[in-house]
Structures are given as C-alpha cells and as structure tokens.
Motif scaffolding. Structure first.
Motif, PDB file in Angstrom:
ATOM      1  N   PHE A  76      21.622   3.209   9.013  1.00  0.00           N
ATOM      2  CA  PHE A  76      21.274   3.371  10.436  1.00  0.00           C
ATOM      3  C   PHE A  76      19.788   3.698  10.583  1.00  0.00           C
ATOM      4  O   PHE A  76      19.121   3.252  11.523  1.00  0.00           O
ATOM      5  CB  PHE A  76      22.141   4.494  11.021  1.00  0.00           C
ATOM      6  CG  PHE A  76      21.905   4.759  12.482  1.00  0.00           C
ATOM      7  CD1 PHE A  76      22.417   3.907  13.456  1.00  0.00           C
ATOM      8  CD2 PHE A  76      21.176   5.868  12.888  1.00  0.00           C
ATOM      9  CE1 PHE A  76      22.200   4.151  14.809  1.00  0.00           C
ATOM     10  CE2 PHE A  76      20.943   6.118  14.238  1.00  0.00           C
ATOM     11  CZ  PHE A  76      21.458   5.262  15.203  1.00  0.00           C
ATOM     12  N   LEU A  77      19.262   4.457   9.623  1.00  0.00           N
ATOM     13  CA  LEU A  77      17.842   4.846   9.674  1.00  0.00           C
ATOM     14  C   LEU A  77      16.936   3.765   9.074  1.00  0.00           C
ATOM     15  O   LEU A  77      15.712   3.919   9.067  1.00  0.00           O
ATOM     16  CB  LEU A  77      17.630   6.162   8.924  1.00  0.00           C
ATOM     17  CG  LEU A  77      18.320   7.383   9.525  1.00  0.00           C
ATOM     18  CD1 LEU A  77      18.112   8.611   8.655  1.00  0.00           C
ATOM     19  CD2 LEU A  77      17.824   7.652  10.949  1.00  0.00           C
ATOM     20  N   GLY A  78      17.540   2.700   8.525  1.00  0.00           N
ATOM     21  CA  GLY A  78      16.725   1.618   7.959  1.00  0.00           C
ATOM     22  C   GLY A  78      16.549   1.722   6.461  1.00  0.00           C
ATOM     23  O   GLY A  78      15.787   0.957   5.867  1.00  0.00           O
ATOM     24  N   ILE A  79      17.248   2.674   5.836  1.00  0.00           N
ATOM     25  CA  ILE A  79      17.142   2.835   4.373  1.00  0.00           C
ATOM     26  C   ILE A  79      18.315   2.077   3.734  1.00  0.00           C
ATOM     27  O   ILE A  79      19.459   2.540   3.754  1.00  0.00           O
ATOM     28  CB  ILE A  79      17.153   4.327   3.965  1.00  0.00           C
ATOM     29  CG1 ILE A  79      16.059   5.083   4.725  1.00  0.00           C
ATOM     30  CG2 ILE A  79      16.990   4.472   2.454  1.00  0.00           C
ATOM     31  CD1 ILE A  79      16.042   6.581   4.481  1.00  0.00           C
ATOM     32  N   GLU A  80      18.000   0.888   3.214  1.00  0.00           N
ATOM     33  CA  GLU A  80      19.059  -0.005   2.724  1.00  0.00           C
ATOM     34  C   GLU A  80      19.153  -0.015   1.199  1.00  0.00           C
ATOM     35  O   GLU A  80      20.166  -0.412   0.650  1.00  0.00           O
ATOM     36  CB  GLU A  80      18.802  -1.443   3.211  1.00  0.00           C
ATOM     37  CG  GLU A  80      18.663  -1.586   4.728  1.00  0.00           C
ATOM     38  CD  GLU A  80      19.988  -1.438   5.470  1.00  0.00           C
ATOM     39  OE1 GLU A  80      21.030  -1.248   4.819  1.00  0.00           O
ATOM     40  OE2 GLU A  80      19.954  -1.494   6.716  1.00  0.00           O
ATOM     41  N   ASP A  81      18.068   0.377   0.535  1.00  0.00           N
ATOM     42  CA  ASP A  81      18.061   0.363  -0.929  1.00  0.00           C
ATOM     43  C   ASP A  81      18.564   1.724  -1.416  1.00  0.00           C
ATOM     44  O   ASP A  81      17.794   2.665  -1.616  1.00  0.00           O
ATOM     45  CB  ASP A  81      16.618   0.094  -1.397  1.00  0.00           C
ATOM     46  CG  ASP A  81      16.520  -0.004  -2.916  1.00  0.00           C
ATOM     47  OD1 ASP A  81      17.532   0.223  -3.594  1.00  0.00           O
ATOM     48  OD2 ASP A  81      15.415  -0.299  -3.408  1.00  0.00           O
ATOM     49  N   VAL A  82      19.882   1.831  -1.533  1.00  0.00           N
ATOM     50  CA  VAL A  82      20.495   3.139  -1.804  1.00  0.00           C
ATOM     51  C   VAL A  82      21.395   3.055  -3.038  1.00  0.00           C
ATOM     52  O   VAL A  82      22.204   2.143  -3.152  1.00  0.00           O
ATOM     53  CB  VAL A  82      21.339   3.614  -0.593  1.00  0.00           C
ATOM     54  CG1 VAL A  82      21.885   5.011  -0.847  1.00  0.00           C
ATOM     55  CG2 VAL A  82      20.519   3.605   0.684  1.00  0.00           C
ATOM     56  N   THR A  83      21.231   4.009  -3.926  1.00  0.00           N
ATOM     57  CA  THR A  83      22.091   4.095  -5.120  1.00  0.00           C
ATOM     58  C   THR A  83      22.902   5.382  -5.024  1.00  0.00           C
ATOM     59  O   THR A  83      22.329   6.465  -4.894  1.00  0.00           O
ATOM     60  CB  THR A  83      21.232   4.134  -6.409  1.00  0.00           C
ATOM     61  OG1 THR A  83      20.428   2.955  -6.453  1.00  0.00           O
ATOM     62  CG2 THR A  83      22.096   4.219  -7.655  1.00  0.00           C
TER      63      THR A  83
END
Ligand SMILES: Cc1cc2nc3c(=O)[nH]c(=O)nc-3n(C[C@H](O)[C@H](O)[C@H](O)COP(=O)(O)O)c2cc1C
Length: 207
Positions: A168-175
């Motif tokens: 939602f905040l635009g942080i898509e590269d998440v592990t």
C-alpha cells in the motif's frame, strides 16, 4: 551509501528471537551493501505515543492551514516519515502477539501511514509514495503452522497484514523470513533459527 532503517518491536530486550535473527540479517546486509548507515527505532525501549485527536486533525489539514498546535501534534509523524523516506532498506523485526503485530509496531504504523506523505488518493485509486525501497520482515511465532497451507494459516494476521501494508505504501520488494515454534524445545528452536539464517543468506545471495 545505503541507509538502513531498523524497527524492532519485540517487548523482550533479551531472549528475543526476532531481534536475534534481525541481528544476523543486519550483519549480512552490512557486509553486502556499500557503506551502510543504520538508523534504529527500538519500539520497546522507546515506545511511541498513539496518535491523538490533534494528530489526526493535522493529518487532514492542508499545509497552508496548519496551526502551531497542529504542527506540534504531527511533529513526531513528520520525523518518523522523514526517517522512513531517507532509508533505502527497511528491516522490521516482528513477534506475533495474539495472532497479530505488537501494539508498539501498530503505533509506529499509525504515525507513518499518512495521506499526502506516504500514500496518495485521487478519488479513485490509492498510490504508495515510498517506491524504490527494499524491505525485510523477520517474524517470530511461538507456535507453528502459520505458513500458507498450514493448519494455523487463517490465524496469521502478521505476514498478510504487513505484506499488504508495505505494498500500500509502494514498497513491493519485500522478503519475509519466518521463525516458527520459538516456544518449542531448544533443539527445535535452534534448527528453526538456523533455517531462518540460511533463508536470509539465500535471499541476499539472490538479490
Ligand atoms: C503477549 C504475547 C502474545 C503472544 N501471542 C502468540 C500467538 O498468538 N501465537 C503464537 O504462535 N505465539 C504467540 N506468542 C509467542 C511469541 O510469538 C513468541 O514467543 C515469539 O518468539 C516472540 O518474539 P520474540 O522472541 O522476538 O520476543 C505470544 C507472546 C506474547 C508475549
């Protein structure tokens, strides 16, 4: 230079598994990324206040109509958002408390998820404004079976919530790295911590 923001939310300042695995991740990031600078928020030793009525009023007041009182009420949110914006890499260490995240972390979230600052809304669509960042989320669970397809997956309001929120905040590269059964016996815990460290090593090698 790579700026890292690390947010710890376990109430335990000793014996915390999420912090322990977070330490491993941090150490590996420091050796793999160039010239790291680490900012830290320990939400247990320095808890953040919950948002209040004036804070919320400030969130929805146009910049040219902000009063001194509203500036004061949103000053902490401004500071935390600036800290988050400045970071290229975000580390969240998160225990499951009662199937969800610790309230200490929710207090941080309520300070940084803010219209016009970290997300926007055009009347139809929401857009995250924190693009171009990478996040690592270390989750510690006392029991097991919380992964997709597991017996307890429907009770996991940690991973799906944080996954949605970061996107939602635009942080898509998440592990996401999970350590389950932290309250099991010593041998199981040691094996699960080792597996989490190996998962971190593999994720960093693949990045
Ligand atoms: C207040 C509280 C609530 C907890 N609720 C759950 C829960 O709902 N499900 C679960 O599997 N473990 C639960 N646990 C266990 C923790 O998730 C587990 O001990 C985890 O390792 C805590 O993170 P830490 O080791 O980083 O402190 C709870 C622990 C506490 C203190």
């Amino acid at each position: 230079m790579t700026r890292i923001l690390r947010i710890d939310s376990s109430a335990r300042d000793s014996g915390s598994i999420s912090r322990l695995v977070g330490d491993h991740l941090e150490a590996r990031l420091v050796t793999t990324l160039p010239d790291t600078r680490i900012a830290r928020r320990d939400l247990a030793s320095t808890p953040l206040p919950h948002i209040s009525n004036p804070t919320i009023t400030g969130y929805y007041t146009p910049a040219d109509q902000m009063t001194a009182e509203l500036h004061d009420a949103t000053a902490l949110s401004d500071e935390l958002i600036q800290e988050l914006r400045s970071a290229e890499v975000l580390i969240l260490t998160v225990p499951m408390y009662n199937f969800s995240i610790p309230s200490a972390l929710k207090a941080w979230i309520d300070q940084v998820v803010r219209i016009g600052h970290t997300f926007s809304y055009d009347g139809v669509r929401f857009s995250g404004l924190l693009t171009g960042k990478r996040a690592y989320v270390i989750c510690a669970y006392g029991a097991s079976g919380y992964a997709a397809g597991g017996a307890f997956s429907a009770a996991n309001f940690v991973d799906p919530y944080l996954r949605f929120l970061l996107s939602f905040l635009g942080i898509e590269d998440v592990t996401f790295v999970a350590v389950e059964a932290t309250t099991a016996g010593e041998a199981t815990l040691a094996a699960n911590v080792d597996a989490a460290k190996r998962a971190i090593n593999s994720a960093l090698e693949a990045a």
